[in-house]
Design a protein around this motif. Sequence first.
Motif, short mmCIF file in Angstrom:
data_model
loop_
_atom_site.label_atom_id
_atom_site.label_comp_id
_atom_site.label_asym_id
_atom_site.label_seq_id
_atom_site.Cartn_x
_atom_site.Cartn_y
_atom_site.Cartn_z
N PHE A 1 0.99 -1.12 0.04
CA PHE A 1 0.10 -0.17 -0.02
C PHE A 1 0.89 1.26 0.17
CE2 PHE A 1 -3.10 2.67 2.26
CZ PHE A 1 -4.08 2.64 1.51
N VAL A 2 0.85 1.95 -0.88
CA VAL A 2 1.43 3.46 -0.91
C VAL A 2 0.44 4.60 -1.02
CG1 VAL A 2 3.11 4.58 -2.54
CG2 VAL A 2 3.26 2.09 -2.65
N THR A 3 0.71 5.48 0.00
CA THR A 3 -0.02 6.68 0.22
C THR A 3 0.88 7.81 0.10
OG1 THR A 3 0.14 6.59 2.46
CG2 THR A 3 -1.60 5.59 1.57
N GLY A 4 0.28 8.72 -0.48
CA GLY A 4 1.02 10.10 -0.45
C GLY A 4 0.46 11.07 -0.83
N SER A 5 0.71 12.39 -1.11
CA SER A 5 0.11 13.44 -1.35
C SER A 5 1.23 14.53 -1.92
CB SER A 5 -0.79 14.23 -0.61
OG SER A 5 -0.31 14.69 0.64
N PRO A 6 1.00 15.49 -2.87
CA PRO A 6 1.80 16.17 -3.42
C PRO A 6 2.57 17.07 -2.46
CG PRO A 6 -0.01 16.79 -4.75
CD PRO A 6 -0.66 15.81 -3.54
N GLY A 7 3.94 17.14 -2.44
CA GLY A 7 4.74 17.80 -1.61
C GLY A 7 5.15 16.89 -0.34
N ARG A 8 4.45 15.61 -0.35
CA ARG A 8 4.79 14.87 0.78
C ARG A 8 5.40 13.48 0.41
NH1 ARG A 8 -0.12 12.34 3.50
NH2 ARG A 8 0.91 10.34 3.38
N ALA B 1 4.24 7.18 1.90
CA ALA B 1 4.44 5.98 2.80
C ALA B 1 4.26 4.63 2.16
CB ALA B 1 3.84 6.16 3.72
N VAL B 2 5.14 3.82 2.46
CA VAL B 2 4.90 2.18 1.82
C VAL B 2 4.51 1.31 2.90
CG1 VAL B 2 5.83 0.47 0.40
CG2 VAL B 2 6.71 2.74 -0.02
N THR B 3 3.71 0.75 3.06
CA THR B 3 3.30 -0.32 4.04
C THR B 3 3.06 -1.76 3.42
OG1 THR B 3 1.96 1.39 5.11
CG2 THR B 3 1.61 -0.61 5.96
N ASP B 4 3.73 -2.75 3.92
CA ASP B 4 3.52 -3.98 3.26
C ASP B 4 2.21 -4.60 4.11
OD1 ASP B 4 5.57 -4.24 1.88
OD2 ASP B 4 6.88 -4.92 3.09
#
Length: 136
Positions: free
Chosen positions: A67-74, A77-80
């Motif tokens: 699972f990869v989350t993020g937003s512009p300028g941040r 975060a990668v979670t297995d």
Amino acid sequence: MKYFVTVQANQVDYDAMEGKASPESPLWSRDDITAMVAFMGELNGELAASGELLDAQGFTAPAEARFVTGSPGREPAVTDHPYADTDVLTAGYWLLECTGLDRVTEIAARITQCPVPAGSPEYPVVIRPVGEAPSA
């Protein structure tokens, strides 16, 4: 019209197919798995022959997901294993080109007849029309 048709499961269902039954999902025997694979193969063959099948795939267990989350300028975060404890997830899909909602519903109804061990959870088959991209 194109339709995305999905089947659902959760991690305990995948575990049951690998020999680890639970109160939520009974053990799958080799014969159960063979029957499911044969059913899906026959269905996919018929859909390919009719010209309705564009693609079909099954997914590996949710414990293998990332699972990869993020937003512009941040920083992303990668979670297995993000879905291992999720109640329901997409287990596989068909991308179909059908004459309309009645036909794809007929196919989804047939998918619900896939053989499973007695006591297996019942999940809906989900039909999603594929939308056209908005014109610029």
